[in-house]
Design an enzyme around this catalytic site. Structure first.
Site: not given
Length: 388
Positions: A51, A152, A280, A328
């Site tokens: 997955k 779950r 930043y 980013m």
């Protein structure tokens, strides 16, 4: 920049215009598969979990390798993931490990995909299909999901026996498997044993009722290595198939090879005097004259922002620090101590260079997360380059 020719696994050469890539070693996947099979023994089958794009490694490519290795089952999270494998010619049995919606039942059945069954909504949809199609109705394979403490999806283990009998009463349903999932196998031995015992009691009740369910499974990667009692007749390894250790003690128990490396190249170098801030938030201030190199990779590529000012990378076989916040699209490193460093030099963020290695497990700890999260986060804009 000039295009970089890359030969993919199917032999097609294409151009790559980005100096950042993830190398996927398919031989390492084969090695890890063999190690897991050796660990669990010949009487235990194996469902490899593919997955989430095979934990970032490429669902189709990894599934092909595993199918060639003789894997008994593939585990995915969604119907879309399963259909994609079928569309690419994967013929191995596939189990959707998540709960599906009623409208997905017909698709799963028609594509020979096994579904997880744990509520009456899906069972009623199967009944509706059987009634609608009559004698033409095709059979659908299901595995029942039992909740022994994950909280779950799944039927609470105390209530499961009546549901098992209800499923068996539905025509054209093949009750092929039954399974549970551990919530804390890596940190809570007592509770994991409680879950195992709860599941074993249910299986015993099923057997006493002369009900035969062929496949019984519970073990994820951690339990595959640490809880032999949970192996039953099928295990569901994920992380260890890709060569990562979910516990620091596991290298003594099983020898794995990481399948993924993450690399890039230096695209810019700047001389920086003392007292200048980097990136930043001004979280890094230079204390002496140095050189700062910029890498064309950032958190949008999956290089987790949490490793800012903590991680190291490899340049010319030496460790150098990540400085300032990972942005980013770009990350800065301090290469002031590296002789001869230049634009275009290869940088290893995950993997080996020379005598040294950077592992995903360490980066995950630095980021305050787990290896699963870190490796799955390597985004699709990072090209995967496969080697055999």
């Amino acid at each position: 920049m000039n295009a970089i020719p890359v030969k993919t696994r199917n032999g097609i050469t294409r151009a790559r215009y980005r100096p950042t890539w993830a190398g996927i070693d398919l031989k390492a996947v084969e090695h890890n598969y063999v190690q897991v099979k050796r660990l669990v023994g010949k009487d235990v089958m194996l469902m490899a979990v593919v997955k989430a794009n095979a934990y970032g490694h490429g669902t189709v490519e990894i599934s092909r390798v595993l199918e060639d290795m003789g894997v008994n089952y593939l585990g995915v999270a969604t119907t879309d993931e399963a259909v994609r494998l079928r569309d690419h010619g994967i013929k191995a049995p596939i189990l959707i490990l998540g709960s599906v919606l009623p409208e997905e039942v017909r698709v799963a059945r028609d594509r020979d995909i096994t579904i997880t069954l744990c509520n009456n909504d899906i069972l009623n949809e199967i009944k509706r299909l059987v009634k609608q199609e009559g004698q033409q109705a095709a059979k659908i394979r299901v595995h029942l999901k039992i909740d022994t403490g994950m909280g779950r999806i799944g039927i609470w283990h105390e209530d499961a026996m009546s549901f098992v009998k209800e499923v068996l009463a539905v025509k054209d349903v093949i009750l092929e498997g039954i399974y549970t999932h551990f919530s804390s196998a890596g940190r809570d031995e007592f509770f994991t044993n409680y879950q195992i015992e709860s599941f074993e009691r249910l299986l015993a009740s099923i057997e006493k009722s002369w009900i035969k369910i062929p496949l019984r499974h519970a073990a994820n990667s951690i339990a595959t290595v640490d809880f032999k009692r949970s192996h039953l007749n099928l295990v569901r390894p994920g992380l260890i198939i890709y060569g990562m250790y979910p516990k620091h003690t596991f290298p003594k128990l099983i020898k794995l090879k990481p399948a993924m490396s993450l690399k890039t190249r230096i695209v810019f170098i700047k001389d920086i005097p003392p007292g200048r801030s980097i990136s930043y938030g001004r979280t890094f201030i230079t204390q002496k004259p140095t050189k700062i190199a910029t890498l064309p990779i950032g958190y949008a590529d999956g290089y987790n922002r949490g490793v800012s000012n903590k991680a190291e990378v490899l340049v010319r076989g030496q460790f150098v620090p990540v400085v300032g916040k990972v942005t980013m699209d770009q990350t800065m490193i301090d290469v002031g101590n590296i002789k001869g460093v230049k634009i275009g030099d290869e940088v290893v963020l995950i993997g080996k260079q020379g005598r040294h290695e950077i592992r995903v497990e360490k980066l995950a700890r630095l980021a305050g997360t787990i290896a699963y999260d870190f490796i799955c986060g390597i985004s699709n804009r990072v090209p995967r380059i496969y080697s055999e």
